[in-house]
Design a protein around this motif. Structure first.
Motif, PDB file in Angstrom:
ATOM      1  N   GLY A  93       0.788  -1.225   0.000  1.00 20.64           N
ATOM      2  CA  GLY A  93       0.000   0.000   0.000  1.00 20.64           C
ATOM      3  C   GLY A  93       0.821   1.275   0.000  1.00 20.64           C
ATOM      4  O   GLY A  93       0.270   2.378   0.100  1.00 20.64           O
ATOM      5  N   SER A  94       2.133   1.154  -0.117  1.00 18.62           N
ATOM      6  CA  SER A  94       2.954   2.364  -0.061  1.00 18.62           C
ATOM      7  C   SER A  94       2.875   3.154  -1.366  1.00 18.62           C
ATOM      8  O   SER A  94       3.179   4.346  -1.381  1.00 18.62           O
ATOM      9  CB  SER A  94       4.410   2.013   0.293  1.00 18.62           C
ATOM     10  N   GLY A  95       2.463   2.504  -2.465  1.00 17.13           N
ATOM     11  CA  GLY A  95       2.299   3.253  -3.709  1.00 17.13           C
ATOM     12  C   GLY A  95       3.212   2.817  -4.837  1.00 17.13           C
ATOM     13  O   GLY A  95       3.276   3.472  -5.885  1.00 17.13           O
ATOM     14  N   LYS A  96       3.876   1.694  -4.663  1.00 14.57           N
ATOM     15  CA  LYS A  96       4.806   1.209  -5.686  1.00 14.57           C
ATOM     16  C   LYS A  96       4.078   0.982  -7.014  1.00 14.57           C
ATOM     17  O   LYS A  96       4.540   1.402  -8.077  1.00 14.57           O
ATOM     18  CB  LYS A  96       5.467  -0.106  -5.218  1.00 14.57           C
ATOM     19  N   THR A  97       2.948   0.294  -6.936  1.00 17.06           N
ATOM     20  CA  THR A  97       2.193  -0.024  -8.155  1.00 17.06           C
ATOM     21  C   THR A  97       1.637   1.245  -8.809  1.00 17.06           C
ATOM     22  O   THR A  97       1.620   1.359 -10.041  1.00 17.06           O
ATOM     23  CB  THR A  97       1.073  -1.034  -7.831  1.00 17.06           C
ATOM     24  N   GLN A  98       1.209   2.189  -7.994  1.00 18.98           N
ATOM     25  CA  GLN A  98       0.690   3.448  -8.551  1.00 18.98           C
ATOM     26  C   GLN A  98       1.788   4.179  -9.332  1.00 18.98           C
ATOM     27  O   GLN A  98       1.530   4.724 -10.406  1.00 18.98           O
ATOM     28  CB  GLN A  98       0.143   4.346  -7.432  1.00 18.98           C
ATOM     29  N   ARG A 138      -6.934   2.658 -13.754  1.00 21.47           N
ATOM     30  CA  ARG A 138      -5.960   3.640 -13.244  1.00 21.47           C
ATOM     31  C   ARG A 138      -5.224   4.299 -14.409  1.00 21.47           C
ATOM     32  O   ARG A 138      -4.970   5.503 -14.395  1.00 21.47           O
ATOM     33  CB  ARG A 138      -4.955   2.966 -12.293  1.00 21.47           C
ATOM     34  N   ASN A 189      -6.398  10.580  -7.135  1.00 21.83           N
ATOM     35  CA  ASN A 189      -7.230   9.877  -8.097  1.00 21.83           C
ATOM     36  C   ASN A 189      -6.688  10.022  -9.517  1.00 21.83           C
ATOM     37  O   ASN A 189      -6.854   9.147 -10.353  1.00 21.83           O
ATOM     38  CB  ASN A 189      -8.661  10.404  -8.000  1.00 21.83           C
TER      39      ASN A 189
END
Ligand code: ADP
Ligand code: MG
Length: 312
Positions: free
Chosen positions: A108-113, A148, A307
């Motif tokens: 959930g840290s944002g790696k995939t984002q 996304r 978002n």
């Protein structure tokens, strides 16, 4: 052009098998081998061993270079914006080509984002922080989401359908599949020089699941190391950016140093590249910390996951 062991002159299938069995599966390993060892291991004449070592060194451009030459090579490195000026600043301008960037952090840290955002941003023209290129996305956790991508594309004024067209994603089922995909990338990228980004999200999850337990650690590290070196080579040969993610687990038993430990163990630290730790902060805020880059100062910056994507 010599890009792998099988391209070396006089290396047919039989010799290739012997070399691979003896651990000489990469150009790097051959380039630094002694002619005697290589000759014995592969059952080839000493003169052949000497010749392929020379070829491997030439292919890898292993030689003394003047600092001016090195500066010129570095000058050809290009950068892809992450969407956050702060994060770009930490990275020395953005995600670099010719380099592997490792994003590590907790779930959930944002790696995939970030991987999604850079897959969109690489398509931007250079004046907007991209490379007018395409992305290849190796998804090992099933977290690639077109929604996304579309949201991020629209926010940049790009046509979502075009942006989706320029990202090729594949689900890697297990380590062997993941390794095979990367081995085939060479051929795909050689045919399409518009590919400017390769993402492996995550590089370690299958390895961790399949090679759990201390007794499997050595094999895991060896396989992972070879896999990572192949990715680094792709980045260097084809002047593209490689991003890999690595989930870390909290280690509450650790009292000294950093309480999170990269799952790949120390392996990733033997591979050249840039390492960035991503940590959760309040709400949608995230902290990125430069851990280990040969030319960048250590430091921390804050960015946000919104978002519409990665922002300051
Ligand atoms: P990791 O890959 O490091 O496990 P992710 O990149 O999947 O983590 O990040 C997940 C986080 O991204 C979520 O916890 C949420 O905070 C944020 N996020 C995901 N989708 C959106 C969205 N549509 N809008 C805002 N934030 C989002
Ligand atoms: Mg993820």
């Amino acid at each position: 052009r010599i890009k792998s062991v099988r391209d070396l002159s006089g290396v047919g299938q039989a010799v290739l098998n012997k070399l691979t069995e003896a651990g000489y599966s990469t150009l790097e390993s051959i380039a630094v081998a002694s002619p005697q060892d290589l000759s014995t291991a592969a059952g080839i004449p000493l003169t052949t061993a000497q010749r392929i070592i020379k070829e491997a060194r030439d292919a890898l451009d292993i030689r003394f270079k003047t600092a001016l030459e090195i500066e010129q090579e570095r000058a050809s490195v290009k950068k892809i914006t992450t969407g956050s000026q702060a994060l770009d600043g930490l990275l020395g301008g953005g995600i670099e080509t010719r380099t592997m960037t490792e994003l590590f952090g907790e779930f959930g840290s944002g790696k995939t984002q970030i991987c999604h955002q850079v897959s969109v941003n690489v398509q931007l023209p250079p004046e907007k922080g991209g490379l007018s290129g395409k992305a290849l996305y190796i998804d090992t956790e099933g977290t690639f989401r077109t929604e996304r991508i579309k949201a991020m594309a629209s926010a940049l004024g790009l046509e979502p359908k075009d942006v989706l067209q320029n990202i090729m994603s594949i689900r890697a089922i297990n380590t062997d599949h993941q390794i095979a995909i990367v081995e085939e990338l060479q051929d795909i990228i050689a045919k399409d020089n518009t590919i400017k980004l390769v993402v492996v999200d995550s590089i370690t999850s299958h390895f961790r699941a399949e090679y759990s337990g201390r007794e499997n650690l050595a094999v895991r590290q060896q396989k992972l190391n070879r896999h990572l070196h192949q990715l680094v080579r792709l980045a260097e040969i084809y002047d593209l950016a490689v991003i890999v993610t690595n989930q870390v687990m909290a280690r509450p038993d650790m009292f000294y140093g950093d309480p999170t430990v990269a799952v790949g163990g120390h392996t990733l630290y033997h591979v050249p590249g840039i390492r960035v730790q991503i940590k959760k902060s309040r709400g949608n805020r995230r902290i990125a910390r430069m851990v280990d880059a040969p030319h960048l100062p250590e430091g921390e910056v804050v960015f946000s996951i919104t978002n519409t994507g990665i922002r300051d």
